[in-house]
Write an enzyme that holds these catalytic residues in place. Structure first.
Site, mmCIF file in Angstrom:
data_model
loop_
_atom_site.group_PDB
_atom_site.id
_atom_site.type_symbol
_atom_site.label_atom_id
_atom_site.label_comp_id
_atom_site.label_asym_id
_atom_site.label_seq_id
_atom_site.Cartn_x
_atom_site.Cartn_y
_atom_site.Cartn_z
ATOM 1 N NE ARG A 50 -2.810 0.475 3.394
ATOM 2 C CZ ARG A 50 -2.088 0.733 4.481
ATOM 3 N NH1 ARG A 50 -1.397 1.859 4.572
ATOM 4 N NH2 ARG A 50 -2.037 -0.117 5.488
ATOM 5 C CE1 TYR A 102 -17.606 10.527 -15.044
ATOM 6 C CE2 TYR A 102 -17.132 10.442 -12.702
ATOM 7 C CZ TYR A 102 -17.490 9.810 -13.876
ATOM 8 O OH TYR A 102 -17.725 8.464 -13.878
ATOM 9 C CG ASP A 174 -11.108 15.119 -14.613
ATOM 10 O OD1 ASP A 174 -10.462 14.567 -15.519
ATOM 11 O OD2 ASP A 174 -12.083 14.579 -14.046
ATOM 12 C CE LYS A 199 -14.011 6.985 -17.884
ATOM 13 N NZ LYS A 199 -14.361 8.250 -17.237
HETATM 14 C C1 PLP Z 1 -14.745 8.638 -15.922
HETATM 15 C C2 PLP Z 1 -14.348 9.971 -15.417
HETATM 16 C C3 PLP Z 1 -14.020 10.168 -14.064
HETATM 17 C C4 PLP Z 1 -14.112 9.058 -13.032
HETATM 18 O O1 PLP Z 1 -13.177 8.066 -13.257
HETATM 19 P P1 PLP Z 1 -13.404 6.518 -12.816
HETATM 20 O O2 PLP Z 1 -12.164 5.873 -13.316
HETATM 21 O O3 PLP Z 1 -14.648 6.068 -13.498
HETATM 22 O O4 PLP Z 1 -13.539 6.512 -11.345
HETATM 23 C C5 PLP Z 1 -13.603 11.434 -13.671
HETATM 24 N N1 PLP Z 1 -13.540 12.452 -14.544
HETATM 25 C C6 PLP Z 1 -13.868 12.310 -15.844
HETATM 26 C C7 PLP Z 1 -13.782 13.478 -16.758
HETATM 27 C C8 PLP Z 1 -14.280 11.067 -16.325
HETATM 28 O O5 PLP Z 1 -14.619 10.940 -17.609
#
Ligand code: PLP
Length: 392
Positions: A50, A102, A174, A199
């Protein structure tokens, strides 16, 4: 002397290109949860996974290098990365958040952080005056997502950073939609870059992962402490999958972005499509800011059909994209924000934000562009012409 190479080359030729012990041309997956200490008094670099694991560390160092940061952190999901970064806040602090954040981040802020006495305000971040007018003495973080989801609104990153610095707050960004291949927020003064690596970074719809990167050593220490304390670390198999996905990031995004641009132009010229949202289109309100702060327009676009019936008909007839939540994969993904990402939002609020019942979001994958356009053409041929649109 260190040779300066392009981002594209750096994805492949980095410290992790070969394993120094065996020469293996793949990062070894180190499953151990604990590490033997050879000396009673001085412990080795790793003690417990961890707190630190060589496979996870390879990913963390790789993303830090790609974003131009000093340290990266890998988490079990994008939300785990985002939530852990929010733990930098304390009771009584205020966070200013982009209004089209998001959905998971929206939930974390409004339903979880609020219980711990952290205040929040949602603002339209494309309007810097609006942002400035909502900064309070206790504002500690300005939280940005650009381009935003699903309308691809573009926030001026330098403008936000300037406001944040003048008011002693941190900027979180983000960077999921752009990735460091197209946008480098730390270079623009952002403090914490966050990713859903699920993604584009991993890119194959086969892993859930999150990343955070910082360029300040002190902030790195704090975030490391929180990663270890909260414990939502990424597993080693998943870290390896993200590392593998990253190797093709440049070529995937290049192809998908080119395709997205062609599809955006095609849709914009189609009489049954009311509106197309893609920052590459010159009439997009964020076009010039996007050109200035990023090196591309990305692979996600959205478009508006007349109504829910039109969207249903399109989804029923389209053959190539998968119809699903998520984005940033090798296969094109079509989603319906009104029932997927923004289902929890009251209809009036959703429509006020432009997320109408006819809106579809498309994340463009690696299929041949012409095949996708031909597929959309046949799907649109089934959509009924509405008087309002055909009268144009
Ligand atoms: C999918 C997404 C998240 C969250 O990510 P997870 O891997 O699903 O927890 C946060 N911000 C954006 C812009 C996203 O597309």
């Amino acid at each position: 002397m260190e040779q300066r190479v392009s981002f594209q080359t750096k994805l492949l030729h980095n410290k992790w290109k070969t394993d120094p012990q065996t020469g293996a041309v793949s990062v070894p997956i180190q499953h151990a949860s604990t590490f033997h200490q050879f000396d009673f008094d001085t412990f080795g670099k790793y003690d417990y996974s961890r707190s630190g694991n060589p496979t996870r560390e390879a990913l963390e160092e790789t993303i830090a290098a790609l974003e131009g940061g000093v340290r990266g952190f890998a988490f079990s999901s994008g939300m785990a990365a985002i939530s852990t970064a929010f733990l930098l806040l304390s009771k009584g602090d205020h966070v200013l958040v982009t209004e089209d954040v998001y959905g998971g981040t929206y939930r974390m802020i409004t339903e979880v952080l609020s219980r711990f006495g952290i205040e929040y305000t949602f603002v339209d971040m494309t309007d810097l005056h609006e942002v400035a007018s909502h900064i309070r003495p206790n504002t500690k973080v300005i939280y940005v997502e650009t381009p935003s989801n699903p309308l691809l609104k573009v926030t001026d990153i330098r403008g936000i950073v300037k406001l944040a610095k003048a008011n002693g707050c941190l900027t979180f960004l983000d960077n999921t939609f752009m990735t460091p291949a197209l946008q480098r927020p730390l270079d623009l003064g952002v403090d914490v870059v966050l990713h859903s690596a699920t993604k584009f970074l991993a890119g194959h719809s086969d892993v859930v992962a999150g990343l955070a990167v910082v360029k300040d050593e002190e902030l790195a220490k704090q975030l490391y402490k929180l990663q270890n304390a909260f414990g939502a670390v990424l597993g080693v198999q998943d870290a390896w999958l993200v590392l593998r996905g990253l190797k093709t990031l440049h070529v995937r995004l290049k192809q998908s972005s080119e395709s997205a641009f062609a599809i955006a132009r095609y849709l914009a010229s189609h009489p049954k499509v009311e509106e197309v949202f893609y920052p590459g289109l010159t009439h997009h309100p964020g076009h010039s800011v996007q050109r200035y702060q990023a090196s591309g327009f990305g692979a996600v676009l959205s478009f508006r059909l007349a109504d829910e019936e039109a969207a249903r008909t399109f989804v029923k007839h389209v053959r190539i994209p998968v119809f699903a939540v998520s984005l940033g994969a090798v296969e094109s993904i079509l989603s319906y924000p009104a029932k997927m990402s923004h289902a929890a939002m009251p209809k009036e609020e959703r429509e006020r934000r432009g997320i109408t019942d006819g809106l579809l979001r498309l994340s463009v994958g690696l299929e041949a562009t012409d095949d996708l356009i031909a597929d959309f053409e046949q799907a649109l041929s089934h959509v009924k012409e509405t008087p309002a649109v055909s009268a144009r």
